[in-house]
Scaffold this motif. Sequence first.
Motif, PDB file in Angstrom:
ATOM      1  N   ASP A  35       0.831  -1.209   0.000  1.00  0.00           N
ATOM      2  CA  ASP A  35       0.000   0.000   0.000  1.00  0.00           C
ATOM      3  C   ASP A  35       0.861   1.253   0.000  1.00  0.00           C
ATOM      4  O   ASP A  35       0.569   2.226  -0.711  1.00  0.00           O
ATOM      5  CB  ASP A  35      -0.924   0.002   1.225  1.00  0.00           C
ATOM      6  CG  ASP A  35      -2.011  -1.062   1.140  1.00  0.00           C
ATOM      7  OD1 ASP A  35      -2.278  -1.527   0.004  1.00  0.00           O
ATOM      8  OD2 ASP A  35      -2.581  -1.430   2.184  1.00  0.00           O
ATOM      9  N   THR A  36       1.928   1.233   0.814  1.00  0.00           N
ATOM     10  CA  THR A  36       2.843   2.377   0.858  1.00  0.00           C
ATOM     11  C   THR A  36       3.513   2.588  -0.485  1.00  0.00           C
ATOM     12  O   THR A  36       3.652   3.719  -0.962  1.00  0.00           O
ATOM     13  CB  THR A  36       3.907   2.171   1.952  1.00  0.00           C
ATOM     14  OG1 THR A  36       3.262   2.008   3.218  1.00  0.00           O
ATOM     15  CG2 THR A  36       4.861   3.358   2.014  1.00  0.00           C
ATOM     16  N   HIS A  37       3.919   1.474  -1.103  1.00  0.00           N
ATOM     17  CA  HIS A  37       4.579   1.549  -2.401  1.00  0.00           C
ATOM     18  C   HIS A  37       3.655   2.175  -3.441  1.00  0.00           C
ATOM     19  O   HIS A  37       4.068   3.067  -4.198  1.00  0.00           O
ATOM     20  CB  HIS A  37       4.993   0.141  -2.837  1.00  0.00           C
ATOM     21  CG  HIS A  37       5.652   0.087  -4.181  1.00  0.00           C
ATOM     22  ND1 HIS A  37       6.909   0.596  -4.416  1.00  0.00           N
ATOM     23  CD2 HIS A  37       5.222  -0.401  -5.380  1.00  0.00           C
ATOM     24  CE1 HIS A  37       7.225   0.419  -5.688  1.00  0.00           C
ATOM     25  NE2 HIS A  37       6.223  -0.186  -6.279  1.00  0.00           N
ATOM     26  N   ARG A  38       2.399   1.743  -3.445  1.00  0.00           N
ATOM     27  CA  ARG A  38       1.434   2.312  -4.392  1.00  0.00           C
ATOM     28  C   ARG A  38       1.212   3.798  -4.129  1.00  0.00           C
ATOM     29  O   ARG A  38       1.090   4.604  -5.060  1.00  0.00           O
ATOM     30  CB  ARG A  38       0.111   1.543  -4.313  1.00  0.00           C
ATOM     31  CG  ARG A  38       0.158   0.178  -5.009  1.00  0.00           C
ATOM     32  CD  ARG A  38      -1.243  -0.401  -5.130  1.00  0.00           C
ATOM     33  NE  ARG A  38      -1.773  -0.797  -3.835  1.00  0.00           N
ATOM     34  CZ  ARG A  38      -1.650  -2.020  -3.334  1.00  0.00           C
ATOM     35  NH1 ARG A  38      -1.021  -2.948  -4.021  1.00  0.00           N
ATOM     36  NH2 ARG A  38      -2.157  -2.312  -2.144  1.00  0.00           N
ATOM     37  N   SER A  39       1.172   4.166  -2.842  1.00  0.00           N
ATOM     38  CA  SER A  39       0.965   5.578  -2.497  1.00  0.00           C
ATOM     39  C   SER A  39       2.143   6.434  -2.940  1.00  0.00           C
ATOM     40  O   SER A  39       1.962   7.548  -3.451  1.00  0.00           O
ATOM     41  CB  SER A  39       0.755   5.720  -0.985  1.00  0.00           C
ATOM     42  OG  SER A  39      -0.394   5.021  -0.566  1.00  0.00           O
ATOM     43  N   VAL A  40       3.349   5.903  -2.757  1.00  0.00           N
ATOM     44  CA  VAL A  40       4.544   6.645  -3.163  1.00  0.00           C
ATOM     45  C   VAL A  40       4.585   6.824  -4.678  1.00  0.00           C
ATOM     46  O   VAL A  40       4.889   7.911  -5.188  1.00  0.00           O
ATOM     47  CB  VAL A  40       5.819   5.920  -2.671  1.00  0.00           C
ATOM     48  CG1 VAL A  40       7.072   6.530  -3.301  1.00  0.00           C
ATOM     49  CG2 VAL A  40       5.917   5.996  -1.157  1.00  0.00           C
ATOM     50  N   ILE A  41       4.245   5.767  -5.410  1.00  0.00           N
ATOM     51  CA  ILE A  41       4.227   5.856  -6.870  1.00  0.00           C
ATOM     52  C   ILE A  41       3.191   6.866  -7.334  1.00  0.00           C
ATOM     53  O   ILE A  41       3.448   7.696  -8.220  1.00  0.00           O
ATOM     54  CB  ILE A  41       3.933   4.473  -7.488  1.00  0.00           C
ATOM     55  CG1 ILE A  41       5.080   3.497  -7.191  1.00  0.00           C
ATOM     56  CG2 ILE A  41       3.724   4.590  -8.984  1.00  0.00           C
ATOM     57  CD1 ILE A  41       6.411   3.899  -7.797  1.00  0.00           C
ATOM     58  N   ALA A  42       1.994   6.824  -6.725  1.00  0.00           N
ATOM     59  CA  ALA A  42       0.937   7.765  -7.102  1.00  0.00           C
ATOM     60  C   ALA A  42       1.356   9.203  -6.813  1.00  0.00           C
ATOM     61  O   ALA A  42       1.123  10.111  -7.621  1.00  0.00           O
ATOM     62  CB  ALA A  42      -0.349   7.426  -6.348  1.00  0.00           C
ATOM     63  N   ALA A  43       2.006   9.420  -5.653  1.00  0.00           N
ATOM     64  CA  ALA A  43       2.457  10.765  -5.304  1.00  0.00           C
ATOM     65  C   ALA A  43       3.533  11.244  -6.262  1.00  0.00           C
ATOM     66  O   ALA A  43       3.573  12.423  -6.633  1.00  0.00           O
ATOM     67  CB  ALA A  43       2.979  10.778  -3.865  1.00  0.00           C
TER      68      ALA A  43
END
Length: 238
Positions: free
Chosen positions: A67-75
């Motif tokens: 989830d963190t990885h996806r959030s970082v990519i989206a940001a």
Amino acid sequence: MNTTPGKPELDRKLRERVLARPDIILDDRDMMQALVAANEKTMGGNIVDLRGIAMERLEARLDRLEDTHRSVIAAAYENLAGTNQIHRALLRMMDAQEFETFLRDLEGEVSDILGVDSMHLVLESNEAGDDPAVSRLGEVLRVVEPGFIAAYMDGHRNSPTRQVVLRQIEAGPAELYGEKSAYTFSEACLRLDFGTGRLPGMLLMGSEDPHQFTPQQGTDLLGFFAGVFERTMRRWLS
């Protein structure tokens, strides 16, 4: 094929496939969970499976990491898109060959590129008067008395002044937003320094979307935009 009496026979082709490619099961989380659950049933309810508990915790940690990885990519993508917007807007401003064109573009193509509903340049002056230049640029230019910008951006707070203020508002003041004031629910205020001996200015961006500008958002890109804008203005004013 020999089978154990009393136990269901595994399909021969499926068995051969699993034996040849065990990673098919190992890489499938749902199948592995089903196998672990089946193993726990055979152990009985009075046995604590520490390995199973550890696996569950590792899986939960992996889920959080994903989830963190996806959030970082989206940001990162959002930040890249914002950077491209700022660069395009600055390039458009630099194309102007005349000061009047430079200012009119703020309410035209520059605001379109940035995705805001209005953009105004606010200048402090000791003599607002009826300057013809102000009348010609009435849609984008706002002239106010000295001290107005600090009061508008900082209010009565004792905290250090900030170059960029993002906030949600119930409605924009009519003296700044004109006919769009009733439909402006968030704004970005960019403080401008035109150099020694000159009164400050402010670049004002307004939006009908109350969530476009909020205090929780980062201001680095808008701070960069303000820095380039004020340096460009200094050349026009010199």
